[in-house]
Design a protein around this motif. Structure first.
Motif, short mmCIF file in Angstrom:
data_model
loop_
_atom_site.label_atom_id
_atom_site.label_comp_id
_atom_site.label_asym_id
_atom_site.label_seq_id
_atom_site.Cartn_x
_atom_site.Cartn_y
_atom_site.Cartn_z
N ARG A 9 0.82 -1.21 0.00
CA ARG A 9 0.00 0.00 0.00
C ARG A 9 0.85 1.26 0.00
NH1 ARG A 9 -3.99 -0.25 4.93
NH2 ARG A 9 -4.47 1.83 4.12
N LEU A 10 2.12 1.12 0.42
CA LEU A 10 2.95 2.31 0.58
C LEU A 10 4.38 2.03 0.16
CD1 LEU A 10 2.64 4.93 3.32
CD2 LEU A 10 4.92 3.99 2.91
N GLU A 43 0.88 4.42 -2.45
CA GLU A 43 1.26 5.79 -2.10
C GLU A 43 2.78 5.89 -1.98
OE1 GLU A 43 0.60 9.17 1.41
OE2 GLU A 43 -0.21 7.15 1.66
N VAL A 45 5.96 7.81 -0.38
CA VAL A 45 6.36 8.69 0.72
C VAL A 45 7.88 8.80 0.72
CG1 VAL A 45 6.43 8.99 3.22
CG2 VAL A 45 4.35 8.13 2.14
N CYS A 200 2.58 5.57 9.07
CA CYS A 200 1.86 4.37 8.64
C CYS A 200 0.74 4.02 9.62
CB CYS A 200 2.82 3.20 8.49
SG CYS A 200 3.89 3.33 7.04
N ARG A 203 -2.35 5.88 9.01
CA ARG A 203 -3.06 5.45 7.82
C ARG A 203 -3.61 4.04 7.94
NH1 ARG A 203 0.12 9.37 6.27
NH2 ARG A 203 0.11 10.30 4.18
N VAL A 205 -1.69 1.43 7.93
CA VAL A 205 -0.82 0.63 7.06
C VAL A 205 0.13 -0.18 7.93
CG1 VAL A 205 1.00 0.71 5.30
CG2 VAL A 205 -0.94 2.30 5.17
N VAL A 210 4.23 -2.37 3.35
CA VAL A 210 5.19 -1.35 2.95
C VAL A 210 6.34 -1.98 2.17
CG1 VAL A 210 6.83 0.40 3.79
CG2 VAL A 210 4.63 0.08 4.96
#
Length: 275
Positions: A9-10, A43, A45, A200, A203, A205, A210
């Motif tokens: 997701r990240l 996403e 970052v 995280c 969010r 997450v 990750v």
């Protein structure tokens, strides 16, 4: 039956030596790969020691929105508006004393600091501005405002260990980054991983969701923590054993190469077996 690994997701990514080429540019291939990851719901970052003013051109190049962890975790900026949303500041007295200790231990050191308003301060003996952004000259002994981080440049920093630096700093600040003759200093307890974990958690997450990329020891905890931890091929070889995957070098667009594999088939980028 084993469930195939999902896309993360990240994407947590360091910049210098990682996402950026050695000339500090964002390659066309990297732009395409990051855009494809975003289109698939990942996403991006930034997790960097850079100051906010020094990431704006990268944010623009990639068309990012969200948040960026800067100054080694001391500041969280909303992007692309570049609004500071969270800051951990070295108080004025501590900043002045830290600068004095650095100069006593390393008389040739050139000292600078970052302010929350994105200006960069340089000691009068600093030969020329190093970082992007509005800057000014000031004697560190006359500092009159808290700072996000201090930095120092000295050839001696190539020769001494982080432990030796911590010794003469005496716990006043933490060494966020120590590499290639440069140190970045932040409030005790501040780090890339602490900031990333907090972001995280906000969010929802998990570490398993990750994928993290880095090239230096300051990225080690992040690489260990993430479900998929990737060190660049240009990272020192001793760090490679800590990664789930070794990417090609930054000048070979290693982040893009791994993202392309990941998006084509998530199972080709290994996930840690246990947390």
């Amino acid at each position: 039956m084993t469930t195939p690994p999902a896309l993360p997701r990240l994407l947590a990514v360091d910049l210098d030596g990682t996402l950026l080429r050695s000339d500090f540019s964002v390659s066309p291939r990297t732009r395409r790969a990051v855009a494809a990851a975003q289109a698939d719901g990942i996403e991006t970052v930034f997790v960097t020691v850079r100051h906010a003013a020094a990431i704006e051109y990268i944010v623009e190049a990639l068309g990012l929105s969200g948040e960026a962890v800067c100054c080694g975790g001391a500041g969280l900026w909303r992007i692309p508006s570049m609004e500071l949303t969270e800051a951990y500041l070295i108080d004025t007295e501590t900043a002045r004393e830290t600068a004095a200790r650095v100069k006593r231990a390393l008389p040739d050191a050139r000292i600078g600091w970052m302010l929350p308003d994105r200006r960069v301060g340089y000691a009068p003996d600093y030969p020329e501005p190093l970082l992007i952004g509005e800057s000014f000259r000031q004697d560190p002994a006359a500092l009159d405002t808290p700072v996000l981080k201090l930095f120092a440049v000295s050839p001696r920093l190539r020769e001494i260990t982080t432990g030796e630096v911590e010794g003469f700093l005496g716990g006043l600040v933490d060494v966020s980054h120590h590499n290639s003759g440069v140190i970045d200093l932040v409030v005790p307890g501040v780090s890339k991983i602490v900031a990333l974990e907090k972001l995280c958690a906000a969010r929802g997450v998990t570490p398993a969701e990750v994928i993290a990329f880095g090239d230096a020891r300051t990225d080690l905890e992040m690489i260990r923590w993430a479900g998929r931890g990737v060190f660049m091929g240009n990272a020192e070889p001793a760090l490679h054993a800590e990664a789930d995957l070794i990417a090609p070098s930054n000048d070979e667009d290693g982040v893009a190469a791994v993202l392309e594999r990941l998006l084509a088939d998530p199972s080709t980028v290994p996930v840690k077996v246990s947390r």
